[in-house]
Write a protein that holds these residues in place. Sequence first.
Motif, mmCIF file in Angstrom:
data_model
loop_
_atom_site.group_PDB
_atom_site.id
_atom_site.type_symbol
_atom_site.label_atom_id
_atom_site.label_comp_id
_atom_site.label_asym_id
_atom_site.label_seq_id
_atom_site.Cartn_x
_atom_site.Cartn_y
_atom_site.Cartn_z
ATOM 1 N N LEU A 62 -12.654 4.700 4.965
ATOM 2 C CA LEU A 62 -11.434 5.500 4.777
ATOM 3 C C LEU A 62 -10.606 4.968 3.613
ATOM 4 C CD1 LEU A 62 -10.211 6.136 8.438
ATOM 5 C CD2 LEU A 62 -11.292 7.764 6.867
ATOM 6 N N ILE A 63 -10.532 3.650 3.505
ATOM 7 C CA ILE A 63 -9.795 3.034 2.385
ATOM 8 C C ILE A 63 -10.451 3.435 1.064
ATOM 9 C CG2 ILE A 63 -9.220 0.836 1.282
ATOM 10 C CD1 ILE A 63 -9.046 -0.326 4.202
ATOM 11 N N TYR A 64 -11.773 3.346 1.019
ATOM 12 C CA TYR A 64 -12.512 3.733 -0.190
ATOM 13 C C TYR A 64 -12.278 5.209 -0.511
ATOM 14 C CZ TYR A 64 -16.273 4.532 -3.477
ATOM 15 O OH TYR A 64 -16.984 4.881 -4.592
ATOM 16 N N LEU A 65 -12.380 6.040 0.500
ATOM 17 C CA LEU A 65 -12.179 7.479 0.327
ATOM 18 C C LEU A 65 -10.798 7.777 -0.246
ATOM 19 C CD1 LEU A 65 -13.407 10.335 1.058
ATOM 20 C CD2 LEU A 65 -12.104 10.145 3.178
ATOM 21 N N GLU A 66 -9.783 7.162 0.316
ATOM 22 C CA GLU A 66 -8.411 7.409 -0.112
ATOM 23 C C GLU A 66 -8.166 6.963 -1.552
ATOM 24 O OE1 GLU A 66 -4.031 6.557 -0.449
ATOM 25 O OE2 GLU A 66 -5.545 4.999 -0.207
ATOM 26 N N ALA A 67 -8.736 5.834 -1.943
ATOM 27 C CA ALA A 67 -8.457 5.276 -3.275
ATOM 28 C C ALA A 67 -9.381 5.787 -4.372
ATOM 29 C CB ALA A 67 -8.531 3.753 -3.215
ATOM 30 N N PHE A 68 -10.625 6.106 -4.034
ATOM 31 C CA PHE A 68 -11.609 6.392 -5.076
ATOM 32 C C PHE A 68 -12.196 7.798 -5.058
ATOM 33 C CE2 PHE A 68 -11.716 1.784 -4.620
ATOM 34 C CZ PHE A 68 -11.618 1.379 -5.940
ATOM 35 N N ILE A 120 0.836 -1.199 0.000
ATOM 36 C CA ILE A 120 0.000 0.000 0.000
ATOM 37 C C ILE A 120 0.875 1.255 0.000
ATOM 38 C CG2 ILE A 120 -1.692 1.334 1.339
ATOM 39 C CD1 ILE A 120 -2.639 -1.499 2.403
ATOM 40 N N PHE A 121 1.944 1.237 0.783
ATOM 41 C CA PHE A 121 2.856 2.383 0.872
ATOM 42 C C PHE A 121 3.360 2.799 -0.507
ATOM 43 C CE2 PHE A 121 7.159 4.103 1.157
ATOM 44 C CZ PHE A 121 6.931 5.211 1.952
ATOM 45 N N PHE A 122 3.713 1.816 -1.333
ATOM 46 C CA PHE A 122 4.257 2.117 -2.658
ATOM 47 C C PHE A 122 3.190 2.383 -3.714
ATOM 48 C CE2 PHE A 122 7.998 0.073 -0.729
ATOM 49 C CZ PHE A 122 8.891 1.113 -0.923
ATOM 50 N N ARG A 123 1.911 2.318 -3.333
ATOM 51 C CA ARG A 123 0.795 2.678 -4.215
ATOM 52 C C ARG A 123 0.767 1.881 -5.518
ATOM 53 N NH1 ARG A 123 -1.400 7.715 -2.326
ATOM 54 N NH2 ARG A 123 0.051 8.790 -0.950
ATOM 55 N N LYS A 124 1.088 0.628 -5.431
ATOM 56 C CA LYS A 124 1.043 -0.237 -6.604
ATOM 57 C C LYS A 124 -0.393 -0.727 -6.778
ATOM 58 C CE LYS A 124 3.647 -2.411 -9.650
ATOM 59 N NZ LYS A 124 4.061 -1.684 -10.815
ATOM 60 N N TYR A 125 -0.986 -0.458 -7.923
ATOM 61 C CA TYR A 125 -2.365 -0.849 -8.213
ATOM 62 C C TYR A 125 -3.304 -0.430 -7.076
ATOM 63 C CZ TYR A 125 0.128 -3.656 -11.621
ATOM 64 O OH TYR A 125 0.959 -4.061 -12.619
ATOM 65 N N PRO A 126 -3.432 0.860 -6.825
ATOM 66 C CA PRO A 126 -4.157 1.324 -5.643
ATOM 67 C C PRO A 126 -5.642 0.963 -5.597
ATOM 68 C CG PRO A 126 -3.617 3.155 -7.095
ATOM 69 C CD PRO A 126 -2.889 1.959 -7.630
ATOM 70 N N LYS A 127 -6.319 1.010 -6.717
ATOM 71 C CA LYS A 127 -7.757 0.717 -6.669
ATOM 72 C C LYS A 127 -8.046 -0.766 -6.438
ATOM 73 C CE LYS A 127 -9.160 4.924 -8.898
ATOM 74 N NZ LYS A 127 -9.913 5.579 -9.953
ATOM 75 N N PRO A 128 -7.421 -1.672 -7.170
ATOM 76 C CA PRO A 128 -7.634 -3.088 -6.841
ATOM 77 C C PRO A 128 -7.159 -3.437 -5.423
ATOM 78 C CG PRO A 128 -6.678 -2.878 -9.026
ATOM 79 C CD PRO A 128 -6.641 -1.523 -8.406
ATOM 80 N N THR A 129 -6.084 -2.787 -4.990
ATOM 81 C CA THR A 129 -5.590 -3.031 -3.633
ATOM 82 C C THR A 129 -6.601 -2.539 -2.607
ATOM 83 O OG1 THR A 129 -3.296 -2.859 -4.376
ATOM 84 C CG2 THR A 129 -3.692 -2.593 -2.026
ATOM 85 N N ALA A 130 -7.229 -1.411 -2.874
ATOM 86 C CA ALA A 130 -8.259 -0.897 -1.967
ATOM 87 C C ALA A 130 -9.445 -1.853 -1.896
ATOM 88 C CB ALA A 130 -8.709 0.486 -2.418
ATOM 89 N N ILE A 131 -9.862 -2.362 -3.040
ATOM 90 C CA ILE A 131 -10.967 -3.332 -3.059
ATOM 91 C C ILE A 131 -10.594 -4.568 -2.250
ATOM 92 C CG2 ILE A 131 -12.307 -4.882 -4.550
ATOM 93 C CD1 ILE A 131 -12.071 -2.628 -6.726
ATOM 94 N N GLY A 189 -6.167 7.839 -10.452
ATOM 95 C CA GLY A 189 -6.978 8.397 -11.516
ATOM 96 C C GLY A 189 -7.412 7.355 -12.537
ATOM 97 N N LYS A 190 -6.876 6.154 -12.460
ATOM 98 C CA LYS A 190 -7.313 5.107 -13.371
ATOM 99 C C LYS A 190 -7.218 3.757 -12.651
ATOM 100 C CE LYS A 190 -2.738 4.758 -15.376
ATOM 101 N NZ LYS A 190 -1.918 4.842 -16.538
ATOM 102 N N LEU A 191 -8.027 2.835 -13.064
ATOM 103 C CA LEU A 191 -8.021 1.507 -12.474
ATOM 104 C C LEU A 191 -6.851 0.723 -13.044
ATOM 105 C CD1 LEU A 191 -9.442 -0.479 -10.624
ATOM 106 C CD2 LEU A 191 -10.841 -1.172 -12.540
ATOM 107 N N GLN A 192 -5.962 0.305 -12.163
ATOM 108 C CA GLN A 192 -4.789 -0.456 -12.632
ATOM 109 C C GLN A 192 -4.887 -1.882 -12.163
ATOM 110 O OE1 GLN A 192 -0.997 1.168 -11.857
ATOM 111 N NE2 GLN A 192 -1.583 3.189 -12.486
#
Length: 129
Positions: free
Chosen positions: A108-114, A60-71, A126-129
Motif C-alpha cells: 500500500l505504501i508503494y502504491l500510494e507513493a509510486f 508522511i502527512f505533510f508529504r515531504k520527500y514522499p518517495k524516499p519516505t516511502a522507501i 511525480g518526481k523523486l525528491q
Amino acid sequence: MEKLLHYFIVLVWLFNGLYCKIFNQVSRHQEIVGEILSKEHARTLTIIIGSMEILLGIWIFFRKYPKPTAIFQIILVLGMNVIEFFLVPNLLLWGRFNLVFAILFAGLIYLEAFVLPASPHQKGYGKLQ
C-alpha cells in the motif's frame, strides 16, 4: 482514493505510536521490545519507538520527500517484521502470518507513493525528491 490511502497510512503510524506504544494499550508491543532489545529498558524504548512512529506519521502527512519516505517506510516495516518473524513469533498477533500483513502494508505504501496518479496540488509527487 489517493487521499484516503494517504490518510490511512498516516493513521497506522499515529495509532501504533500513540495508542499501542505510548499509551501502552497493546502490551504485546512492549513485550516484543523487551524480548528483542532490553527487558530492563522495555518501557522507555517502547515510548521512544512510539514517539518516532508519531513523528514519521506527521512527516508522511505533510508529504515531504514522499518517495524516499516511502522507501524508508517499506524497509522499516519489512525489516521489523522479519526480525519479529524469527525472534518473537509467539508475541505477534497472528504469529508468523504477521509478515503477510506487513507485506500488504508495504505494498500500500508503494502504491500510494509510486503508482497512483498524483493530483497537481500534491507537492512533491511525480518526481523523486
